[in-house]
Scaffold this active site. Structure first.
Site, short mmCIF file in Angstrom:
data_model
loop_
_atom_site.label_atom_id
_atom_site.label_comp_id
_atom_site.label_asym_id
_atom_site.label_seq_id
_atom_site.Cartn_x
_atom_site.Cartn_y
_atom_site.Cartn_z
N THR A 293 0.85 -1.19 0.00
CA THR A 293 0.00 0.00 0.00
C THR A 293 0.89 1.24 0.00
OG1 THR A 293 -1.79 -1.11 1.18
CG2 THR A 293 -1.79 1.29 1.22
N PHE A 295 1.24 5.15 0.71
CA PHE A 295 0.68 6.24 1.50
C PHE A 295 1.37 7.55 1.10
CE2 PHE A 295 0.08 2.40 3.86
CZ PHE A 295 -1.11 2.55 4.57
#
Length: 421
Positions: A293, A295
């Protein structure tokens, strides 16, 4: 012998009769008399021309004041050396009108640099509750920070805008689930700037209350992205269960523990299991071990782009909507060419419907009236805004677009990637 005129004689007599004699046994105190030599009109300036050394202008008066002030300081030093008292100035016995120890510290060049710097102790907002992957990303982006949980992405944005938090760390895309569209919309709505990025390996675990067996689980709850990332694995495990979406992964674990749900499991991190007293039924249940992921780190002010390390720049733009670009492909081709001709690599391109102007109507004599969706395009490219080629590329892009905004120019995350085993 000179004879005074009657008028001069009378003026001299009046001056002598009104003058108070100074007693011979009294020494008048020394006083620093500063006549006001500055006058706005020439007549008054001429009347004060007998004050030697000061001209009729404001600059002359300011210079005279500076000279007189230096004389006072010099007199203070001499009096301190001899033990005598300094002349009173405006009722104060010294020139130190405020105690030295109470004065504020002077600014230095370090105070003017972007503060706080990367890695300092900050208040960092993230969406979720303790144990969320966003909390881990905040800790990776800013070690030793004070992580502030927020129940919604919108709250995290507002906490930075209202100075409750210094930074926000929010997910924008996942290698399996794709883009988090909500945060792309919020990036456009709010005036925060991307100042960095961090990539986090995601290791999903299936959590339940202590003593609960897998076959007893009738429902699995988690964030929609987590459910999507574990879809095939849950099917292979022969879980004929209801899958229910909640706000965040750690919040799902907290909900199971707080409500003592023995028929419900949560998909969350191993840290969430430790925090909320749950057991791990299965670990690493994501469909792909290389689950990452990305960010972004948000701040109120942008950072100054540099060229001493790899930078990435994020922009968003809308086409000009002209009839000559009926399908919108011509504008997009021109924009992409502006980067290709300058050897600038694009790392991401994302289109989102333009909420304010969702439909574009095109009238053509050959094909009739057509309605097209109007799009906003989000692009990330590998270049710093400090580079001339990036500046020239955006200058060219601006010619073909009706709206262009730089979301941030920031250092790329260059940390080594280690897949979850």
């Amino acid at each position: 012998m000179q004879v005074l005129s009657p008028s001069s004689s009378m003026a001299l007599k009046s001056a002598l009769t009104t003058r108070s004699p100074t007693p011979t046994n009294r020494v008048p105190p020394s006083q620093l008399v500063i006549p006001c030599a500055y006058r706005s009109d020439s007549a008054n300036a001429a009347a004060n021309s007998n004050f030697r050394g000061v001209g009729p202008t404001r600059a002359d008066w300011q210079s005279a004041c500076a000279i007189l002030a230096s004389k006072v300081v010099s007199q203070q030093k001499n009096d301190d050396a001899t033990g005598t008292n300094i002349t009173a100035v405006n009722g104060h016995k010294t020139l130190d009108l405020v105690p030295i120890e109470n004065l504020p510290k002077a600014l230095t060049i370090a105070d003017l640099s972007p503060a706080p710097m990367h890695g300092s102790t900050l208040r960092v907002a993230y969406q979720g509750v303790p144990g969320a992957y966003s909390e881990a990303a905040a800790g990776k982006a800013y070690p030793n920070c004070e992580a502030i949980p927020c129940d919604q992405f919108e709250v995290a944005f507002q906490s930075v805008e209202l100075w409750i938090a210094d930074r926000a760390v929010l997910p924008v895309e996942n290698s399996l689930g794709g883009s988090i569209h909500r945060n792309y919309d919020l990036l456009l709505r709010h005036r925060l700037h991307i100042v960095g990025e961090v990539q986090l390996s995601v290791n999903h675990c299936l959590l339940a209350l202590p003593g609960v067996r897998k076959e007893c689980v009738k429902r699995v709850i988690s964030h929609p992205q987590a459910l999507a990332q574990c879809e095939h694995t849950l099917t292979k495990l022969d879980y004929n269960v209801i899958r229910e979406a909640v706000d965040d992964t750690a919040g799902a674990a907290e909900f199971v523990a707080a409500n003592n749900l023995r028929d419900t499991a949560a998909i969350a991190s191993s840290r969430a299991a430790d925090l909320y007293g749950l057991q791990i039924l299965s670990e690493g249940i994501q469909d792909d071990s290389s689950n990452m992921t990305r960010f972004v780190m948000l701040a109120r002010d942008p950072i100054v782009p540099r060229t001493d390390r790899p930078f990435k720049t994020s922009i968003v733009f809308a086409g000009n909507g002209g009839n000559e670009d009926r399908a919108g492909t011509a504008v997009l081709f021109k924009v992409l060419s502006a980067f290709a001709f300058r050897n600038i690599s694009l790392t991401k391109i994302e289109s989102r419907p333009h909420r304010n102007q969702p439909i574009r109507v095109v009238d053509d004599v050959d094909v009739g009236t057509a309605k097209h969706f109007e799009y906003l395009f989000y692009i990330d490219f590998e270049a710093s805004m400090a580079e001339v080629r990036a500046q020239n590329a955006l200058a060219e892009v601006q010619e073909f677009t009706s709206f262009l905004r730089v979301l941030g120019s920031y250092p790329m995350d260059m940390t080594p990637w280690c897949p979850v085993t």
